[in-house]
Design an enzyme around this catalytic site. Structure first.
Site, mmCIF file in Angstrom:
data_model
loop_
_atom_site.group_PDB
_atom_site.id
_atom_site.type_symbol
_atom_site.label_atom_id
_atom_site.label_comp_id
_atom_site.label_asym_id
_atom_site.label_seq_id
_atom_site.Cartn_x
_atom_site.Cartn_y
_atom_site.Cartn_z
ATOM 1 N N ASP A 32 0.844 -1.199 0.000
ATOM 2 C CA ASP A 32 0.000 0.000 0.000
ATOM 3 C C ASP A 32 0.876 1.244 0.000
ATOM 4 O OD1 ASP A 32 -3.255 0.483 0.811
ATOM 5 O OD2 ASP A 32 -1.890 2.190 0.990
ATOM 6 N N ASN A 88 -12.792 -2.874 3.062
ATOM 7 C CA ASN A 88 -13.692 -1.720 3.108
ATOM 8 C C ASN A 88 -14.747 -1.933 2.028
ATOM 9 O OD1 ASN A 88 -12.194 -0.462 5.125
ATOM 10 N ND2 ASN A 88 -10.818 0.471 3.647
ATOM 11 N N GLN A 95 -14.183 2.754 1.339
ATOM 12 C CA GLN A 95 -13.699 2.172 0.079
ATOM 13 C C GLN A 95 -13.536 3.286 -0.953
ATOM 14 O OE1 GLN A 95 -16.138 -0.976 -1.610
ATOM 15 N NE2 GLN A 95 -14.585 -1.489 -3.148
ATOM 16 N N VAL A 97 -11.424 2.456 -3.975
ATOM 17 C CA VAL A 97 -11.156 1.773 -5.245
ATOM 18 C C VAL A 97 -12.159 0.630 -5.359
ATOM 19 C CG1 VAL A 97 -9.462 0.528 -6.634
ATOM 20 C CG2 VAL A 97 -8.692 2.356 -5.089
ATOM 21 N N HIS A 101 -10.502 -5.603 -3.040
ATOM 22 C CA HIS A 101 -9.144 -5.812 -2.521
ATOM 23 C C HIS A 101 -9.227 -5.980 -1.012
ATOM 24 C CE1 HIS A 101 -10.082 -1.551 -2.527
ATOM 25 N NE2 HIS A 101 -9.355 -1.446 -1.425
ATOM 26 N N HIS A 103 -7.110 -5.505 2.552
ATOM 27 C CA HIS A 103 -5.958 -4.909 3.224
ATOM 28 C C HIS A 103 -5.412 -5.940 4.203
ATOM 29 C CE1 HIS A 103 -6.888 -0.611 2.141
ATOM 30 N NE2 HIS A 103 -8.085 -1.141 1.987
HETATM 31 P P1 AMP Z 1 -9.772 1.415 -0.117
HETATM 32 O O1 AMP Z 1 -9.780 2.814 0.428
HETATM 33 O O2 AMP Z 1 -10.183 0.356 0.841
HETATM 34 O O3 AMP Z 1 -10.524 1.357 -1.444
HETATM 35 O O4 AMP Z 1 -8.252 1.075 -0.429
HETATM 36 C C1 AMP Z 1 -7.523 1.623 -1.500
HETATM 37 C C2 AMP Z 1 -6.088 1.596 -1.072
HETATM 38 O O5 AMP Z 1 -5.292 1.727 -2.233
HETATM 39 C C3 AMP Z 1 -5.669 2.721 -0.116
HETATM 40 O O6 AMP Z 1 -5.183 2.155 1.112
HETATM 41 C C4 AMP Z 1 -4.579 3.464 -0.883
HETATM 42 O O7 AMP Z 1 -3.534 3.908 -0.045
HETATM 43 C C5 AMP Z 1 -4.113 2.398 -1.856
HETATM 44 N N1 AMP Z 1 -3.504 2.905 -3.070
HETATM 45 C C6 AMP Z 1 -3.955 3.887 -3.885
HETATM 46 N N2 AMP Z 1 -3.108 4.054 -4.922
HETATM 47 C C7 AMP Z 1 -2.109 3.148 -4.761
HETATM 48 C C8 AMP Z 1 -0.945 2.817 -5.517
HETATM 49 N N3 AMP Z 1 -0.608 3.455 -6.630
HETATM 50 N N4 AMP Z 1 -0.131 1.812 -5.044
HETATM 51 C C9 AMP Z 1 -0.453 1.167 -3.894
HETATM 52 N N5 AMP Z 1 -1.551 1.429 -3.153
HETATM 53 C C10 AMP Z 1 -2.361 2.416 -3.586
#
Ligand code: AMP
Length: 116
Positions: A32, A88, A95, A97, A101, A103
């Site tokens: 992350d 999430n 959430q 993205v 996924h 964490h």
């Molecule tokens: P969520 O908020 O549960 O959708 O998680 C998305 C996660 O993606 C967050 O913890 C971000 O820090 C992570 N994230 C966003 N862009 C990147 C990236 N380029 N490389 C690695 N992690 C990322």
């Protein structure tokens, strides 16, 4: 749902930088970019078909099991094998993205590292 590839799909295809630390036939893992714990990894199915864990679990429990197996393996490789797994689910739950996924949070965890 957007037709644009997710940020994770673009990292998988090498279109955006990202630290892919493991890959299996159906799943990959990223470090992350904004870690909330000493070890903070993301476990991601290669398919973009499922936006969250409820869709994934209903449609493809074997793929979900693959994700959890990789989480366990990486928790052993990067920490002591103990870990917190967070999905999430929905914007109001954090959430950002909408390509499912997990964490993986490991290391010395505080209650502040509940989310991702
Ligand atoms: P969520 O908020 O549960 O959708 O998680 C998305 C996660 O993606 C967050 O913890 C971000 O820090 C992570 N994230 C966003 N862009 C990147 C990236 N380029 N490389 C690695 N992690 C990322």
């Amino acid at each position: 749902m957007s037709d644009e590839p997710s940020i994770f799909t673009r990292i998988l295809h090498g279109e955006l930088p990202g630290e892919i630390i493991a890959e299996t036939e159906h799943v990959f893992a990223l470090r992350d970019i904004a870690p909330k714990a000493p070890v903070h990894l993301l476990i991601i199915p290669k398919t973009p078909d499922y936006r969250d864990v409820t869709e994934l679990a209903a449609a493809d429990p074997a793929l979900m099991a693959d994700m959890i197996a990789l989480a366990g393996r990486l928790a052993h490789e990067h920490a002591d094998g103990e870990f917190r797994l967070v999905f999430n689910t929905g914007a109001s739950a954090g959430q950002t993205v909408f390509h499912v996924h997990a964490h993986v949070l490991a290391g010395e965890l505080s209650e502040k590292s509940l989310g991702g």
